[in-house]
Write a protein that holds these residues in place. Structure first.
Motif, short mmCIF file in Angstrom:
data_model
loop_
_atom_site.label_atom_id
_atom_site.label_comp_id
_atom_site.label_asym_id
_atom_site.label_seq_id
_atom_site.Cartn_x
_atom_site.Cartn_y
_atom_site.Cartn_z
N GLY A 51 -4.08 9.68 -10.49
CA GLY A 51 -2.66 9.58 -10.82
C GLY A 51 -2.34 9.92 -12.26
N SER A 52 -3.09 10.82 -12.87
CA SER A 52 -2.92 11.15 -14.28
C SER A 52 -1.70 12.03 -14.52
N LEU A 53 -1.09 11.89 -15.72
CA LEU A 53 0.07 12.72 -16.07
C LEU A 53 -0.29 14.19 -16.17
N ASP A 54 -1.50 14.48 -16.66
CA ASP A 54 -2.02 15.84 -16.62
C ASP A 54 -2.92 15.95 -15.39
N PRO A 55 -3.29 17.17 -14.99
CA PRO A 55 -4.11 17.31 -13.79
C PRO A 55 -5.28 16.33 -13.77
N GLY A 56 -5.40 15.61 -12.65
CA GLY A 56 -6.35 14.52 -12.57
C GLY A 56 -7.48 14.76 -11.60
N LEU A 57 -7.96 13.67 -10.99
CA LEU A 57 -9.13 13.74 -10.13
C LEU A 57 -8.90 13.01 -8.82
N LEU A 58 -9.40 13.61 -7.75
CA LEU A 58 -9.56 12.93 -6.47
C LEU A 58 -11.02 12.48 -6.42
N VAL A 59 -11.24 11.19 -6.21
CA VAL A 59 -12.57 10.61 -6.33
C VAL A 59 -13.03 10.04 -5.00
N ILE A 60 -14.30 10.31 -4.68
CA ILE A 60 -14.98 9.68 -3.55
C ILE A 60 -16.16 8.92 -4.13
N SER A 61 -16.27 7.63 -3.81
CA SER A 61 -17.32 6.82 -4.42
C SER A 61 -17.83 5.78 -3.43
N ALA A 63 -16.12 13.80 -7.89
CA ALA A 63 -14.76 13.97 -8.41
C ALA A 63 -14.32 15.41 -8.26
N PHE A 64 -13.09 15.60 -7.76
CA PHE A 64 -12.51 16.92 -7.53
C PHE A 64 -11.21 17.04 -8.34
N HIS A 65 -11.03 18.12 -9.06
CA HIS A 65 -9.79 18.32 -9.81
C HIS A 65 -8.61 18.50 -8.86
N MET A 66 -7.46 17.92 -9.23
CA MET A 66 -6.28 17.91 -8.36
C MET A 66 -5.01 17.96 -9.20
N PRO A 67 -3.83 18.14 -8.58
CA PRO A 67 -2.57 18.24 -9.35
C PRO A 67 -2.21 16.98 -10.11
N ALA A 68 -1.40 17.16 -11.15
CA ALA A 68 -0.93 16.06 -12.00
C ALA A 68 0.05 15.16 -11.23
N ARG A 69 0.30 13.99 -11.80
CA ARG A 69 1.09 12.95 -11.12
C ARG A 69 2.47 13.41 -10.69
N PHE A 70 3.15 14.19 -11.50
CA PHE A 70 4.51 14.60 -11.15
C PHE A 70 4.57 16.07 -10.73
N HIS A 103 1.33 14.40 -3.97
CA HIS A 103 1.36 13.49 -2.82
C HIS A 103 0.50 14.01 -1.67
N THR A 104 0.39 15.33 -1.56
CA THR A 104 -0.50 15.88 -0.54
C THR A 104 -1.94 15.49 -0.83
N ALA A 105 -2.36 15.66 -2.08
CA ALA A 105 -3.73 15.28 -2.46
C ALA A 105 -3.95 13.79 -2.28
N ASP A 106 -2.94 12.99 -2.59
CA ASP A 106 -3.04 11.54 -2.42
C ASP A 106 -3.26 11.19 -0.95
N LEU A 107 -2.53 11.85 -0.06
CA LEU A 107 -2.70 11.60 1.37
C LEU A 107 -4.06 12.08 1.86
N VAL A 108 -4.57 13.16 1.30
CA VAL A 108 -5.92 13.61 1.64
C VAL A 108 -6.94 12.52 1.31
N SER A 109 -6.79 11.90 0.14
CA SER A 109 -7.71 10.82 -0.23
C SER A 109 -7.59 9.65 0.73
N ASP A 110 -6.36 9.37 1.20
CA ASP A 110 -6.16 8.27 2.17
C ASP A 110 -6.84 8.58 3.50
N ILE A 111 -6.70 9.81 3.95
CA ILE A 111 -7.33 10.22 5.21
C ILE A 111 -8.85 10.05 5.12
N LEU A 112 -9.39 10.40 3.97
CA LEU A 112 -10.84 10.33 3.81
C LEU A 112 -11.34 8.91 3.57
N GLY A 113 -10.64 8.14 2.73
CA GLY A 113 -11.28 6.90 2.31
C GLY A 113 -10.40 5.71 2.05
#
Length: 411
Positions: free
Chosen positions: A295-305, A246-253, A258-268
């Motif tokens: 997708g947390s309202l406060d800073p959330g997590l990018l997860v690889i599992s 798990a990697f800390h990432m920006p909050a939902r809004f 969206h950049t972090a979300d696309l990074v997760s898509d590229i990876l997995g």
């Protein structure tokens, strides 16, 4: 594009209306701005417990489900770390029944000892079955306090431990209800074959007399910047070793989400992703692997599992994941790779708007950004992500000191 109108009642209830005369149903979605992050660390699991208590009858309605079934309706609810969401779907002619039922639950619960004990037992049994007695069920009970040291995301919605639910008293649940289940802490969305004037009239009739609650101070502890890698090894009777990072990432809004979300898509994301191609298809190191964001309202997590193939250690699996990440950091990505995940993200948004219920939920959640129209700007935010944004995010987020790793080993 989801068209809508919004207005507020005098008691602070925000009401959003989405008209769609092409359907024969109407949806009433009531979002309360309370989740597990709002709980007392010594009394966790209350937000989820309340999701159950709200179906135990209200002041004037002994059996919520039976009254709804009489008019051909259906309903459900869910709890997350950030919100508790209730929704009802009915033939549009019967939408007033949904107003009656939800307003009565907001107006007051009977708080009977019998209902409390029944629902406590239901939640305790769910805790045991889904989190303690199921393979990998306790993964996030372990991962959350590893990734979060201060913020209240450090416990799951089910709660830290069963004893918090077992020890819940009538005074505890009344205090929680009186604080959070108020019109000024809720967003009401009515969607489908309805009109704005109709919803205004029904909202005033059924909700305007409910007293506003006290303003809520939300003093969430900010999660400090993680500056070193964290690891935890657990052993259990599971069918295969599993690795979760798990990697800390920006909050939902927040900017960069969206950049972090696309990074997760590229990876997995799915079978065309980098992790799947390298570690499942080509090398068979993992049996399955994916990446996603919380997708947390406060800073959330990018997860690889992922689950490891037989004979491969979680340590070896982690090394191979870092190799895939390092290749992305060193070699960059092709334009068509970014185009592919952007198109996938846009398709997901478009398909999410097909069902009226999904549109209602999207509007309710978007209101939490401070601007309901945020949901209609999502596609443009996705399209605006460039290759340079992706690489900047990869190099900032996907680093060891920002990583928490859970090695889940089979005994």
């Amino acid at each position: 594009m989801i068209h809508f109108k919004e207005f507020w009642l005098n008691n602070g209830l925000q009401v959003i209306v989405h008209e769609d005369p092409s359907v024969q149903i109407a949806v009433l979605n009531l979002l309360y701005k309370v989740g597990s992050r709002d709980e007392d660390p010594t009394k966790t699991g209350f937000a989820h417990l309340f999701e159950h208590l709200m179906f135990g009858g209200s002041i004037n309605v002994e059996n919520f489900d039976s009254e709804l079934q009489k008019v051909g309706g259906d309903n459900n609810a869910f709890t997350s770390p950030d919100i508790t969401n209730y929704y009802i779907t009915v033939p549009h002619q019967n939408i007033e029944c949904a107003f009656w039922l939800e307003s009565d639950r907001m107006l007051g619960l009977p708080f009977s000892d019998k209902v409390l004990e029944v629902q406590k037992n239901v939640v305790i049994e769910e805790f045991k079955q889904r989190y303690l007695n199921q393979p990998y069920g306790d993964l996030w009970l372990k991962m959350r306090p590893l990734a979060y040291q201060k913020h209240s995301y450090r416990w799951a919605t089910i709660g830290k431990e069963i004893s918090h639910i077992e020890n819940a008293t009538q005074d505890d649940v009344k205090a929680f209800y009186n604080k959070y289940y108020t019109p000024n802490n809720a967003v009401l969305v009515v969607a489908g074959n309805v009109t704005v004037s109709q919803v205004k009239k029904l909202s005033e009739k059924w909700f305007s007399d409910i007293p506003s609650g006290q303003p809520i101070e939300r003093n969430y502890k900010s999660e400090p910047l993680q500056n070193q890698k964290r690891e935890l090894v657990i052993t259990a009777n599971v069918p295969a070793d599993m690795l979760t990072m798990a990697f800390h990432m920006p909050a939902r809004f927040a900017e960069g989400y969206h950049t972090a979300d696309l990074v997760s898509d590229i990876l997995g994301r799915e079978k065309s992703s980098r992790l799947y191609n390298a570690l499942v298809r080509d090398s068979e190191i993992f049996k399955s692997i994916n990446a996603y964001v919380m997708g947390s309202l406060d800073p959330g997590l990018l997860v690889i599992s992922g689950k490891l193939s037989s004979g491969v250690s979680t340590e070896q699996g982690e090394k191979e994941i870092w190799n895939v990440i390092n290749l992305l950091q060193n070699s960059g990505l092709e334009k068509q790779e970014l185009d592919k995940v952007r198109n996938q993200a846009e398709s997901t948004l478009a398909f999410g708007e097909v069902e009226v219920l999904n549109r209602a939920m999207t509007l309710a959640y978007s209101a939490l950004s401070g601007d309901v129209n945020h949901c209609n700007e999502e596609i443009n935010r996705i399209r605006a992500v460039e290759e340079s944004d992706i690489m900047k995010m990869v190099n900032e987020l996907l680093i060891e000191k920002n990583c928490s790793v859970l090695h889940y080993k089979s005994n």
